[in-house]
Design an enzyme around this catalytic site. Structure first.
Site, PDB file in Angstrom:
ATOM      1  N   LYS A  14       0.835  -1.216   0.000  1.00 23.32           N
ATOM      2  CA  LYS A  14       0.000   0.000   0.000  1.00 23.32           C
ATOM      3  C   LYS A  14       0.861   1.255   0.000  1.00 23.32           C
ATOM      4  O   LYS A  14       0.618   2.179  -0.775  1.00 23.32           O
ATOM      5  CB  LYS A  14      -0.865   0.073   1.276  1.00 23.32           C
ATOM      6  CG  LYS A  14      -2.043  -0.831   1.325  1.00 23.32           C
ATOM      7  CD  LYS A  14      -2.831  -0.594   2.616  1.00 23.32           C
ATOM      8  CE  LYS A  14      -1.975  -0.806   3.796  1.00 23.32           C
ATOM      9  NZ  LYS A  14      -2.217  -1.394   4.970  1.00 23.32           N
ATOM     10  N   ARG A  89     -10.615   0.597   8.001  1.00 28.83           N
ATOM     11  CA  ARG A  89     -10.126  -0.704   8.457  1.00 28.83           C
ATOM     12  C   ARG A  89     -11.282  -1.625   8.824  1.00 28.83           C
ATOM     13  O   ARG A  89     -11.082  -2.796   9.083  1.00 28.83           O
ATOM     14  CB  ARG A  89      -9.269  -0.556   9.716  1.00 28.83           C
ATOM     15  CG  ARG A  89      -7.885  -0.028   9.514  1.00 28.83           C
ATOM     16  CD  ARG A  89      -6.966  -1.028   8.848  1.00 28.83           C
ATOM     17  NE  ARG A  89      -5.712  -1.298   9.498  1.00 28.83           N
ATOM     18  CZ  ARG A  89      -4.601  -0.576   9.384  1.00 28.83           C
ATOM     19  NH1 ARG A  89      -4.593   0.501   8.654  1.00 28.83           N
ATOM     20  NH2 ARG A  89      -3.496  -0.939   9.983  1.00 28.83           N
ATOM     21  N   ARG A 128      11.257  -5.319   5.700  1.00 28.73           N
ATOM     22  CA  ARG A 128      10.834  -3.954   5.380  1.00 28.73           C
ATOM     23  C   ARG A 128      11.659  -2.884   6.108  1.00 28.73           C
ATOM     24  O   ARG A 128      11.896  -2.973   7.312  1.00 28.73           O
ATOM     25  CB  ARG A 128       9.345  -3.776   5.733  1.00 28.73           C
ATOM     26  CG  ARG A 128       8.856  -2.359   5.483  1.00 28.73           C
ATOM     27  CD  ARG A 128       7.409  -2.314   5.239  1.00 28.73           C
ATOM     28  NE  ARG A 128       6.608  -2.430   6.449  1.00 28.73           N
ATOM     29  CZ  ARG A 128       5.285  -2.326   6.439  1.00 28.73           C
ATOM     30  NH1 ARG A 128       4.635  -2.120   5.314  1.00 28.73           N
ATOM     31  NH2 ARG A 128       4.607  -2.441   7.557  1.00 28.73           N
ATOM     32  N   ARG A 163      10.179  -0.259  11.229  1.00 24.60           N
ATOM     33  CA  ARG A 163       9.087   0.271  12.040  1.00 24.60           C
ATOM     34  C   ARG A 163       9.023  -0.500  13.342  1.00 24.60           C
ATOM     35  O   ARG A 163       9.270  -1.696  13.357  1.00 24.60           O
ATOM     36  CB  ARG A 163       7.761   0.066  11.291  1.00 24.60           C
ATOM     37  CG  ARG A 163       7.262   1.317  10.636  1.00 24.60           C
ATOM     38  CD  ARG A 163       6.106   1.049   9.760  1.00 24.60           C
ATOM     39  NE  ARG A 163       4.987   0.390  10.420  1.00 24.60           N
ATOM     40  CZ  ARG A 163       3.787   0.247   9.867  1.00 24.60           C
ATOM     41  NH1 ARG A 163       3.576   0.731   8.654  1.00 24.60           N
ATOM     42  NH2 ARG A 163       2.813  -0.357  10.490  1.00 24.60           N
TER      43      ARG A 163
HETATM   44  P1  AMP Z   1      -0.444   0.915   9.240  1.00 22.37           P
HETATM   45  O1  AMP Z   1       0.628   1.958   9.171  1.00 22.37           O
HETATM   46  O2  AMP Z   1      -1.593   1.185   8.314  1.00 22.37           O
HETATM   47  O3  AMP Z   1       0.104  -0.482   9.092  1.00 22.37           O
HETATM   48  O4  AMP Z   1      -1.069   1.006  10.717  1.00 22.37           O
HETATM   49  C1  AMP Z   1      -0.265   0.804  11.865  1.00 22.37           C
HETATM   50  C2  AMP Z   1      -1.158   0.780  13.109  1.00 22.37           C
HETATM   51  O5  AMP Z   1      -1.836   2.046  13.239  1.00 22.37           O
HETATM   52  C3  AMP Z   1      -2.266  -0.257  13.088  1.00 22.37           C
HETATM   53  O6  AMP Z   1      -1.812  -1.543  13.534  1.00 22.37           O
HETATM   54  C4  AMP Z   1      -3.282   0.378  14.052  1.00 22.37           C
HETATM   55  O7  AMP Z   1      -2.865   0.217  15.396  1.00 22.37           O
HETATM   56  C5  AMP Z   1      -3.177   1.868  13.719  1.00 22.37           C
HETATM   57  N1  AMP Z   1      -4.107   2.276  12.626  1.00 22.37           N
HETATM   58  C6  AMP Z   1      -3.781   2.688  11.361  1.00 22.37           C
HETATM   59  N2  AMP Z   1      -4.873   2.989  10.636  1.00 22.37           N
HETATM   60  C7  AMP Z   1      -5.936   2.757  11.453  1.00 22.37           C
HETATM   61  C8  AMP Z   1      -7.353   2.859  11.285  1.00 22.37           C
HETATM   62  N3  AMP Z   1      -7.904   3.228  10.116  1.00 22.37           N
HETATM   63  N4  AMP Z   1      -8.138   2.548  12.352  1.00 22.37           N
HETATM   64  C9  AMP Z   1      -7.607   2.176  13.533  1.00 22.37           C
HETATM   65  N5  AMP Z   1      -6.281   2.027  13.753  1.00 22.37           N
HETATM   66  C10 AMP Z   1      -5.439   2.315  12.730  1.00 22.37           C
END
Ligand code: AMP
Length: 218
Positions: A14, A89, A128, A163
């Site tokens: 993504k 999500r 990553r 990360r």
């Molecule tokens: P990502 O960077 O999209 O992989 O998101 C990393 C973390 O951020 C996830 O594991 C969630 O804890 C939080 N997070 C990101 N986007 C959302 C969302 N739309 N709703 C709730 N938590 C989110």
């Protein structure tokens, strides 16, 4: 106008595809994970809560994410479109999002599902690396995503790091959460006639070509 939403499990590409499209169409890449990470330097209860959830691979509350996102979408750079990475999500976020779109007079646009197996996603998470300066994503396990010089961003010279939530335990939780909460979105958007599926397991350029065909109507 190009409004694009990516639905995908962790490490499906993504971030990489969003960056490519953002440059091509000159529209902002809005990652809800990044919106949250940007708050982590603050020394507040909210920041501690966000870090705890992210570290465990658990979603933060819908209210918080909706508030952050609706503020971001009001900015002028979203007038010609945007790319949403990591939102919605779950179906409840998708329903709230319809309200935001209505109030801003915007359309859903394209919902693109990046399809990848759990095994391949897990392999990618292990390698990553992300540029701490510009956010470009690299991967030590994939020839087409390795930096030219180890540990250094090809584009801006920033240093590459992992990360804090890219580990096997958190990955398993995040993938489980994807299956339970995010997969129902496929049916939700299929019914609306806005869902497009892309095989994201081959490599970055193959995924990019498939997405471009969709956006250019081929
Ligand atoms: P990502 O960077 O999209 O992989 O998101 C990393 C973390 O951020 C996830 O594991 C969630 O804890 C939080 N997070 C990101 N986007 C959302 C969302 N739309 N709703 C709730 N938590 C989110």
């Amino acid at each position: 106008m190009k409004n694009i939403i990516f639905i995908a499990p962790p490490a499906a590409g993504k971030g990489t595809q969003s960056k490519i499209l953002s440059e091509k169409y000159n529209i902002p890449h809005i990652s809800t994970g990044d919106l949250l990470r940007n708050t982590l330097n603050e020394n507040s209860d909210l920041s501690l809560y966000i870090k705890k959830q992210m570290k465990s691979g658990i979603l933060v509350s819908d209210d918080l994410i909706i508030k952050l996102l609706s503020e971001r979408l009001k900015q002028d750079d979203c007038n010609n479109g945007y790319i949403l990475d990591g939102f919605p999500r779950n179906v409840s976020q998708a329903i709230s999002f319809e309200g935001i779109l209505k109030s801003l007079d915007k359309e859903i646009g394209y919902v693109i599902l990046l399809d990848i197996s759990r095994e391949i996603a897990k392999g990618r998470i292990i390698g990553r690396l992300i540029c701490s300066n510009c956010g470009k994503v690299y991967n030590n396990t994939s020839n087409d995503l390795m930096p030219v010089i180890e540990g250094i961003c090809d584009e801006c010279g920033g240093s590459l790091s992992r990360r804090f939530d890219d580990n096997e335990v958190t990955f398993e939780k995040r993938f489980d959460e994807y299956i339970v909460d995010t997969l129902p979105l496929i049916e939700y958007y299929e019914k609306k006639g806005v869902l497009y599926k892309v095989d994201s397991s081959i490599n970055t350029s193959y995924t990019k070509e498939q997405i471009e065909k969709i956006l250019e109507g081929n």
